[in-house]
Design an enzyme around this catalytic site. Structure first.
Site, PDB file in Angstrom:
ATOM      1  N   ALA A  35       0.863  -1.190   0.000  1.00 27.62           N
ATOM      2  CA  ALA A  35       0.000   0.000   0.000  1.00 27.62           C
ATOM      3  C   ALA A  35       0.895   1.234   0.000  1.00 27.62           C
ATOM      4  O   ALA A  35       2.076   1.156   0.354  1.00 27.62           O
ATOM      5  CB  ALA A  35      -0.888  -0.014   1.236  1.00 27.62           C
TER       6      ALA A  35
ATOM      7  N   GLY B 217       0.602  -5.258   0.614  1.00 27.84           N
ATOM      8  CA  GLY B 217      -0.540  -5.238  -0.305  1.00 27.84           C
ATOM      9  C   GLY B 217      -0.177  -5.796  -1.665  1.00 27.84           C
ATOM     10  O   GLY B 217      -1.031  -6.316  -2.383  1.00 27.84           O
TER      11      GLY B 217
ATOM     12  N   GLU C 142      -0.655  -9.319  -1.409  1.00 29.98           N
ATOM     13  CA  GLU C 142      -2.096  -9.555  -1.295  1.00 29.98           C
ATOM     14  C   GLU C 142      -2.781  -9.458  -2.657  1.00 29.98           C
ATOM     15  O   GLU C 142      -3.703 -10.214  -2.950  1.00 29.98           O
ATOM     16  CB  GLU C 142      -2.701  -8.567  -0.297  1.00 29.98           C
ATOM     17  CG  GLU C 142      -2.259  -8.879   1.131  1.00 29.98           C
ATOM     18  CD  GLU C 142      -2.734  -7.853   2.121  1.00 29.98           C
ATOM     19  OE1 GLU C 142      -2.303  -6.689   2.029  1.00 29.98           O
ATOM     20  OE2 GLU C 142      -3.529  -8.200   3.005  1.00 29.98           O
TER      21      GLU C 142
ATOM     22  N   GLU D  18       4.065  -5.748   6.885  1.00 35.23           N
ATOM     23  CA  GLU D  18       3.211  -4.797   7.591  1.00 35.23           C
ATOM     24  C   GLU D  18       3.541  -4.728   9.078  1.00 35.23           C
ATOM     25  O   GLU D  18       3.442  -3.682   9.689  1.00 35.23           O
ATOM     26  CB  GLU D  18       1.739  -5.181   7.421  1.00 35.23           C
ATOM     27  CG  GLU D  18       1.150  -4.918   6.062  1.00 35.23           C
ATOM     28  CD  GLU D  18       1.353  -6.059   5.086  1.00 35.23           C
ATOM     29  OE1 GLU D  18       2.282  -6.859   5.271  1.00 35.23           O
ATOM     30  OE2 GLU D  18       0.591  -6.111   4.114  1.00 35.23           O
TER      31      GLU D  18
END
Ligand code: T1G
Length: 685
Positions: free
Chosen positions: A63, A102, A105, A125
């Protein structure tokens, strides 16, 4: 504004390409573009599969951290990942570089994942005080198994593409052109149904033993101590073994929001940027180029000289190491080899690599052989006259443009530079012991240090995997200078009634790896001691005279058993009481709060002085020094970020309350007083 996402048809395959430098962070425009790309693939009758690939250095690296704390922009990343997975046509992730957070992900939302061998996959993270919040804690254990998922989410350490392939996280390893092979793979699976959806794959989750989670916690105490995020990551993965995906992902969301709103996540995200900011040198033009360093010279093959040399050998840079006796040379080279062999046992190097690195070492008694080195680092006894003599000799033999560096940990680099005719080529390179392990490097900028020498030092630090911070010339630079008030007050607190164990416990409860006296015993109580056993002016003199030099002597502020386990020392308590009697001090009950004020708050005050004197470029640099140099808990961000979180006025008030006990040893930083009065912060977040 052109979208960072473009699409291109390649036969029956739609290529969805991201070009969002520097690391393809999944910012709003990327997320919007990905959804549009999937919609396009879905709608196009001639398209039977899609490939998601990234330009530049890496697949999505997560992210966009710069978006944190700002109003969310749709679509959220979880929605993007779900949309990819819900696609009726197979989507292939083509991975290179580092698929992180992310980014992994997104890859887990794809139906297939292929990767080049050099790629790494991870969910870091937890290092930002968070957890994978886009389905990662639910999909990863389903694809990679609970054990591997737990290890990845709680440590944040990425795994290689090969390991990912072996555990089923990567479906196909690619040799050669990634795009070309990814398109071929997409064509191959275009008609495969049903599509393998990570949120449904249950295979490995059933293998989880009922005690897997408690066993993991018990086996990894350091992972969890003081941090909030690792345990919440574990809880999210545990939910994946207990609940259907749709419910587990709700748990993930709840745990994610709890972390995101907490102080630890703010501190760790602050620190992520602080560490990168430290590499930037204020006032030096970006066009200034580093000098080429092909060979490094190290003077001194002791603990520091050997550790320093290993950093360069490990980076493939040849080292000429000079000592005054063959015995010292042999001992130094022997320690380096044993260190490498120990690392090889842990799988960090192969035996062949150890041979190659040691093959780059040129141990010699001939000082003049340093003449062909591009950088020469002096790592000898911490005594100014010795250093000035060495730099005077270096000035005569070193080649023009060679950089002359001192590893001094306190002394005046300008004075050392003045012993040469080339002060512009002199810099301080303060490595922290053990130098082959500690990541921090203080780069001490002399008054005359040339810009390109500084640029070279910072670039070289990155090459040898150090985190470098620029420091000015003052006694102790940044880190050790802040140790001084801490040690002064800690010693005075002993006289006033506290014990070494009580003071150390305040610091270890705070999250430090050790307190002031544990640290003294580890580093050596005799560091900086005058060596005159008859001159006993303070507690430390008394310990040194009694041969209590710390762990290396089996006794220091603590007694140690044969396994170096510490215990409070009646002998030391007796010495402390003698000094109390001599000073006419009646011991009093001292609160942990006063200990914290007089040791931690005084460090913040000293940090403020370092800033106002220009000895650090920015407050966040001071935090980087303390996290990487002394183990300050990163979930508190560093002394200056922590001071902001405490409140500067509270710190000023605490110091004012403690001032009567601190006497003339203490004076306020004007910058601290000014910022507190104005309600400002040091670190601006
Ligand atoms: N967001 C924004 N900027 C980033 C970034 C990111 N994720 N990663 C790096 N940068 C910037 C960095 O600040 C620097 O900027 C430049 O890129 C180069 O970085 C929902 C919530 C990828 C291994 O934690 O580990 O996904 O200083 O110097 O050494 O579950 O960057 O040039 O202005 O580090 O080649 C999870 C963090 C996010 C990965 C490359 N992802 N990044 O290392 O370059 S949270 C991460 C890295 C998340 C989801 C959750 C490294 C790197 P500037 P760099 P590098």
């Amino acid at each position: 504004m052109t979208s960072p996402i473009s699409t291109e048809k390649h036969g029956h395959v739609l290529i969805i390409r991201s070009n969002n430098p520097p690391v393809n962070a999944l910012g709003a425009a990327v997320r919007q573009g990905l959804v549009a790309g999937i919609e396009e693939a879905e709608a196009a009758e001639d398209i039977k599969a899609a490939v998601i690939i990234c330009e530049g250095q890496t697949f999505f690296a997560g992210a966009d951290i710069t978006e944190f704390g700002k109003p969310p922009v749709m679509p959220w990343l979880p929605e993007v990942v779900d949309r990819i997975e819900a696609c009726s046509k197979p989507v292939v992730a083509a991975i290179h570089g580092t698929a992180l957070g992310g980014g992994l992900e997104v890859a887990l939302g794809c139906h297939y994942r292929c990767a080049v061998a050099s790629a790494k996959l991870g969910v870091p993270e937890v290092k930002l005080g968070l957890l994978p919040g886009a389905g990662g804690t639910q999909r990863l254990p389903r694809v990679a198994g609970v054990e591997k998922a737990l290890q990845m989410v709680t440590t944040g350490t990425p795994i290689s593409a090969q390991e990912a392939f072996e555990i089923g996280l990567v479906d196909r390893m690619i040799e050669g052109d990634l795009l070309q092979h990814a398109v071929a793979y997409a064509t191959e699976v275009a008609d495969v149904r049903p599509l393998p959806r990570s949120s449904e794959r249950q295979g490995k989750i059933e293998e989880a033993s009922p005690t897997a989670f408690d066993d993991f916690i018990a086996a990894n105490p350091r992972t969890f101590k003081g941090f909030e995020a690792p345990m919440k990551n574990l809880e999210a993965v545990r939910a994946a073994t207990l609940k259907p995906y749709a419910e587990g992902v709700m748990d993930e969301r709840k745990l994610f929001m709890e972390l995101m709103s907490g102080t630890q996540a703010k501190a760790q995200q602050y620190f992520f940027f602080a560490e990168r900011k430290a590499a930037k040198i204020e006032g030096v033009d970006e066009t200034v180029k580093p000098r080429e360093i092909k060979r490094v010279g190290v003077i001194g093959a002791g603990t520091m000289g050997g550790g320093i040399s290993m950093n360069f050998l490990s980076a493939g840079i040849p080292v000429t190491i000079v000592e005054m006796s063959q015995e010292a040379l042999d001992r130094g080279a022997g320690v380096m080899l044993r260190n490498y062999e120990a690392s090889a046992k842990k799988g960090r190097f192969t035996a062949e690599q150890v041979g190659q690195m040691m093959g780059l070492l040129n141990p010699t008694l001939d000082f003049d052989s340093l003449a062909d080195c591009d950088l020469i680092i002096e790592a000898v006894f911490e005594q100014m006259e010795i250093k000035k003599d060495i730099f005077g000799r270096l000035d005569k033999i070193a080649k023009p443009d060679a950089i002359l560096a001192s590893n001094t940990s306190y002394l005046n680099v300008d004075e050392i530079a003045a012993a040469t005719s080339r002060p512009q080529d002199v810099v301080g390179l303060h490595f922290f012991s053990p130098a082959n392990v500690m990541k921090l490097l203080e780069v001490v900028r002399g008054a005359k240090t040339a810009d390109d020498v500084l640029v070279t030092a910072m670039a070289l630090a990155k090459k040898i995997k150090k985190v470098a911070v620029v420091a000015g010339v003052c006694y102790g630079f940044i880190g050790n200078r802040m140790l001084i008030p801490r040690q002064t007050e800690a010693t005075k607190l002993l006289l006033e009634g506290a014990t070494p164990a009580q003071i150390d416990k305040v610091h270890t409860d705070f999250g430090m790896p050790m307190g002031p006296f544990q640290m003294a015993d580890l580093a050596g109580v005799d560091i900086g001691w005058h060596r005159d056993v008859n001159r006993i002016e303070n507690i430390r003199d008394a310990l040194c005279s009694a041969d209590r030099w710390g762990q290396k002597k089996g006794a220091g502020f603590y007694d140690y058993d044969d396994k170096r386990r510490p215990s409070p020392s009646p002998t030391v308590q007796g010495i402390i009481e003698e000094f109390r009697t001599k000073a006419g001090v009646t011991p009093r009950e001292i609160s942990d709060e006063e200990i914290a004020q007089r040791t931690l708050y005084t460090m913040v005050n000293e940090g403020a002085k370092i800033l106002e004197e220009g000895m650090a470029q920015r407050a966040s640099d001071i935090d980087v020094v303390w996290v990487y140099g002394y183990g300050w808990p990163v979930y508190r961000g560093g002394p200056m970020h922590w001071a902001d979180a405490e409140g500067l006025q509270k710190i000023v008030d605490g110091l004012k309350a403690a001032a009567p006990h601190m006497g003339d040893d203490f004076s306020f930083s004007q910058l601290l007083l000014d910022k507190a009065a104005k309600g400002e912060k040091f670190t601006g977040r």
